[in-house]
Design a protein around this motif. Structure first.
Motif, PDB file in Angstrom:
ATOM      1  N   ALA A  38       0.827  -1.212   0.000  1.00 59.55           N
ATOM      2  CA  ALA A  38       0.000   0.000   0.000  1.00 59.55           C
ATOM      3  C   ALA A  38       0.861   1.261   0.000  1.00 59.55           C
ATOM      4  CB  ALA A  38      -0.930   0.001   1.214  1.00 59.55           C
ATOM      5  N   ALA A  39       1.944   1.268   0.786  1.00 57.16           N
ATOM      6  CA  ALA A  39       2.836   2.423   0.819  1.00 57.16           C
ATOM      7  C   ALA A  39       3.538   2.608  -0.519  1.00 57.16           C
ATOM      8  CB  ALA A  39       3.864   2.260   1.934  1.00 57.16           C
ATOM      9  N   TYR A  40       3.925   1.516  -1.166  1.00 58.54           N
ATOM     10  CA  TYR A  40       4.592   1.610  -2.468  1.00 58.54           C
ATOM     11  C   TYR A  40       3.655   2.220  -3.514  1.00 58.54           C
ATOM     12  CZ  TYR A  40       6.744   0.305  -6.854  1.00 58.54           C
ATOM     13  OH  TYR A  40       7.272   0.342  -8.106  1.00 58.54           O
ATOM     14  N   TYR A  41       2.413   1.723  -3.577  1.00 59.88           N
ATOM     15  CA  TYR A  41       1.473   2.268  -4.561  1.00 59.88           C
ATOM     16  C   TYR A  41       1.085   3.712  -4.228  1.00 59.88           C
ATOM     17  CZ  TYR A  41       1.068  -2.090  -7.056  1.00 59.88           C
ATOM     18  OH  TYR A  41       1.344  -3.195  -7.810  1.00 59.88           O
ATOM     19  N   GLY A  42       0.982   4.028  -2.941  1.00 59.06           N
ATOM     20  CA  GLY A  42       0.694   5.411  -2.562  1.00 59.06           C
ATOM     21  C   GLY A  42       1.820   6.352  -2.952  1.00 59.06           C
ATOM     22  N   MET A  43       3.067   5.946  -2.758  1.00 62.48           N
ATOM     23  CA  MET A  43       4.206   6.772  -3.160  1.00 62.48           C
ATOM     24  C   MET A  43       4.283   6.894  -4.677  1.00 62.48           C
ATOM     25  SD  MET A  43       5.900   8.425  -1.062  1.00 62.48           S
ATOM     26  CE  MET A  43       7.476   8.920  -1.660  1.00 62.48           C
ATOM     27  N   SER A  44       4.006   5.806  -5.381  1.00 59.41           N
ATOM     28  CA  SER A  44       4.022   5.869  -6.854  1.00 59.41           C
ATOM     29  C   SER A  44       2.990   6.875  -7.356  1.00 59.41           C
ATOM     30  CB  SER A  44       3.732   4.492  -7.455  1.00 59.41           C
ATOM     31  OG  SER A  44       4.747   3.595  -7.137  1.00 59.41           O
ATOM     32  N   TRP A  45       1.790   6.823  -6.798  1.00 60.23           N
ATOM     33  CA  TRP A  45       0.741   7.764  -7.210  1.00 60.23           C
ATOM     34  C   TRP A  45       1.165   9.197  -6.888  1.00 60.23           C
ATOM     35  CZ3 TRP A  45      -1.962  11.208  -4.202  1.00 60.23           C
ATOM     36  CH2 TRP A  45      -2.972  11.904  -4.857  1.00 60.23           C
TER      37      TRP A  45
END
Length: 96
Positions: A68-75
């Motif tokens: 979740a943190a990875y996808y949030g940072m990517s966004w």
């Protein structure tokens, strides 16, 4: 021949280390030759499988927040790049 300690002088007290007293009880000593000891025997094998077992037990607690943190940072990074680009600035100026 030995004497002293309340013994009668000239009385045989026994061979070396056996001075005529009662044998000591309850004292046990073990020893092993230095070339037979293997202090790190199986360490690498145990470390590998113990690490695997512990990771397997904790993966469901650690992986979902990391994903979740990875996808949030990517966004957030993509959104930041867009807002700092020419079309993004144009869109932001239209809103103000």
């Amino acid at each position: 021949m030995g004497g002293g300690g309340g013994k009668v002088p000239g009385v045989y007290m026994g061979w070396w280390g056996s001075i005529g007293s009662q044998p000591q009880k309850g004292v046990i000593s073990y020893s092993m030759s230095a070339n037979r000891q293997r202090p790190l025997a199986g360490t690498l094998h145990a470390a590998f499988f113990n690490t695997f077992r512990r990771v397997r037990g904790q993966i469901l607690y650690v992986a979902p927040p990391l994903v979740a943190a990875y996808y949030g940072m990517s966004w957030a990074i993509e959104r930041n790049h867009y807002l700092n680009s020419k079309p993004g600035r144009a869109e932001a100026s239209d809103e103000e």
